[in-house]
Each structure stands twice: as structure tokens, then as C-alpha cells.
Motif scaffolding. Structure first.
Motif, PDB file in Angstrom:
ATOM      1  N   ARG A 151       0.479   1.200   4.028  1.00 51.57           N
ATOM      2  CA  ARG A 151      -0.881   1.731   4.006  1.00 51.57           C
ATOM      3  C   ARG A 151      -1.062   2.797   2.937  1.00 51.57           C
ATOM      4  O   ARG A 151      -2.149   2.951   2.376  1.00 51.57           O
ATOM      5  N   SER A 204      -4.227  -2.399   1.590  1.00 48.28           N
ATOM      6  CA  SER A 204      -3.669  -2.404   2.954  1.00 48.28           C
ATOM      7  C   SER A 204      -3.878  -1.099   3.712  1.00 48.28           C
ATOM      8  O   SER A 204      -3.082  -0.763   4.584  1.00 48.28           O
ATOM      9  N   GLN A 205      -4.945  -0.376   3.413  1.00 51.20           N
ATOM     10  CA  GLN A 205      -5.146   0.906   4.081  1.00 51.20           C
ATOM     11  C   GLN A 205      -5.532   0.767   5.554  1.00 51.20           C
ATOM     12  O   GLN A 205      -5.483   1.732   6.294  1.00 51.20           O
TER      13      GLN A 205
END
Length: 283
Positions: free
Chosen positions: A140, A146-147
């Protein structure tokens, strides 16, 4: 000319063997993963989503919650790499010969079952590590899309290991029939296409996990729509806690920094952003 026709005649046999070995790998993998799934030991924070079967999106809270996604192809690559690392240990003929002193029976067991089993176990352990808090936070923090990643679902983990088993089997058959160049070429092409389409591959993932680079993160971020990109920049990249999308929305809506950031946005734009996140809070 005779040699060409001879090769053409052999092709159906190679195809049959490839399909057979793929079926064997599929069966072994399904049995192993199905047992783990039934016993409740398959890694993953949730069961996941059954439909659609393939989700091409690599950003947002739904990452890795569907049965398959672009990252499934990377796990197929893992199967190729697994065979290149240890699948040939049972070989007795060039270009590779086993580095261990194995009896004919041990070589046969390794070739037919042991190498694949080791690959499936390695894939399973990888999924366990991938769903750990440490790896989730690293992903993340350092991946541009992909946070909102919260780990792979159990269904997604199941199919990832399945893809590894099929990739291993395909590579095994290719090497047995003198086509070892094909899986290697597949690996190079797959890495290249993945880099250009969803802007990630095995190499970039490894770099971002070991020694993160800002240009890679920025390159990946280019896939994120503008109405989500600013949400991520408000503070989600620096958030080391695994907040749910709902929790993050609450923080975001009461954050002075967020309010200043979105001051120039229209009401419709903000509604689009929050509705996108809110619909995926149930995943």
C-alpha cells in the motif's frame, strides 16, 4: 522437407501431453487448495467475489478480491520460474542433470509429483506472507495503484496457486519435448505486456518490496482515475494502518487537508469519488 512433416505429425502428441499434464497439475492443485479451503486454512481476509470471474481493474478497494485478475498471470509466471529453479532435479539427460544422488524411483517421484508439490507449497507460503500486515502495508505504501489493498481473498489465493501449478506443468511438458525456449519466451513477453498494460510485473513488485523507487510508483499511479488519485494523495499512502474504506472515508471527510484539496472540485466529481469507494466497502 521430411523433417518438417515429421514435426507436424508430432505436434498433436505434444498437445495431448500438454493438456494431460495441465489436467494433472489442475487436479493436484485443486485437491490441495480445496482441502486447505475446506479446512479454513487458505490465507485471505475474506471469501471474495464470484462474479465477474475476471476483474481487470488493479486500483480501488476491490483489488485481488475476485477469482482472477491481471495478477493471476504473474502467478502463472511463478510456475515457470519454479520449474526453472527445481523442476529439473529429476532429470538424467542433458541439458540439465540432477545435482543430487537420487535412485531411479526417487527421480520418478520427484519428476511426477515432488517438484510440483514443492511449487504449490511455495505458492501457498507466498500467499500467507502476502496477506500479512507487513507485506500489505509495504504494498500500500509503495505501489501506485494499491493504496486500498487489504490482502488477497481466499478465492483469489486459491486461483493464484492454481495458476502456479498450471505454469509449472506447462514448463515441464515443454522441456520434455525440446521446447524449453517457449516458457522462457512466454516469461519475457508476459513481463513486458504486464509492464505496459497494468504497469506491474514480478520484477517491479520485487523492486518495490525490497528497494522502492518513486518513478515506479508514479508510473503505476498513472492508471488511477483523477477522482481517486487525489483521494490517495490526501494521506492514504502514508497511512500504515489497515483502515477499511468506510473508516478511511470518515477520516477523509473530516480532514482539513482533504477539504482544502477538494475545494476546487465540483459536487458531482466528489460524489463520483465517494460513491466509488462506498460501493466497494462491502468487499
Amino acid at each position: 522437407m521430411g523433417r518438417i512433416f515429421k514435426n507436424i505429425v508430432v505436434q498433436p502428441g505434444k498437445l495431448r501431453d500438454f493438456l494431460y499434464e495441465s489436467f494433472v497439475a489442475l487436479t493436484k492443485t485443486v485437491l490441495m487448495c480445496g482441502t486447505a479451503l475446506a479446512l479454513g486454512v487458505m490465507p485471505g481476509p475474506s471469501r471474495g467475489n464470484l462474479w465477474p470471474i475476471f476483474n481487470p481493474q488493479v486500483y480501488g478497494p476491490e483489488i485481488s478480491t475476485y477469482i482472477t485478475d491481471p495478477y493471476t498471470f504473474l502467478h502463472y509466471e511463478d510456475g515457470i520460474i519454479a520449474y526453472l529453479l527445481w523442476g529439473w532435479w529429476g532429470w538424467t539427460d542433458p541439458p540439465f542433470t540432477t545435482p543430487f544422488k537420487l535412485s531411479p524411483m526417487e527421480k520418478a517421484i520427484w519428476d511426477d509429483f515432488g517438484g510440483l508439490l514443492l511449487g504449490l507449497i511455495a505458492g501457498y507460503l507466498f500467499e500467507v506472507a502476502e496477506n500479512s500486515d507487513y507485506v500489505i502495508n509495504e504494498v500500500r505504501a509503495n505501489h501506485g495503484t494499491s493504496q486500498f489493498y487489504q490482502g488477497d481473498s481466499r478465492l483469489n489465493s486459491f486461483v493464484d496457486i492454481l495458476a502456479l501449478g498450471i505454469g509449472y506443468s506447462m514448463t515441464k511438458v515443454c522441456f520434455e519435448y525440446g521446447l524449453g525456449w517457449f516458457p522462457v519466451l512466454w516469461l519475457v513477453i508476459s513481463e513486458t505486456i504486464s509492464f505496459l498494460t497494468f504497469r506491474d510485473n514480478l520484477l517491479l513488485s520485487l523492486i518495490q518490496l525490497i528497494h522502492p523507487m518513486e518513478w515506479i510508483k508514479n508510473y503505476q499511479e498513472g492508471l488511477v482515475p483523477d477522482h481517486l488519485k487525489d483521494v490517495m494523495r490526501v494521506g492514504y499512502w502514508n497511512n500504515k494502518l489497515r483502515d477499511s474504506p468506510n473508516e478511511f472515508l470518515n477520516k477523509l471527510m473530516h480532514s482539513p487537508k482533504a477539504q482544502n484539496k477538494f475545494a476546487t472540485y465540483s459536487r458531482e466529481h466528489l460524489h463520483l469519488t465517494f460513491s466509488f469507494l462506498d460501493k466497494r466497502c462491502l468487499i
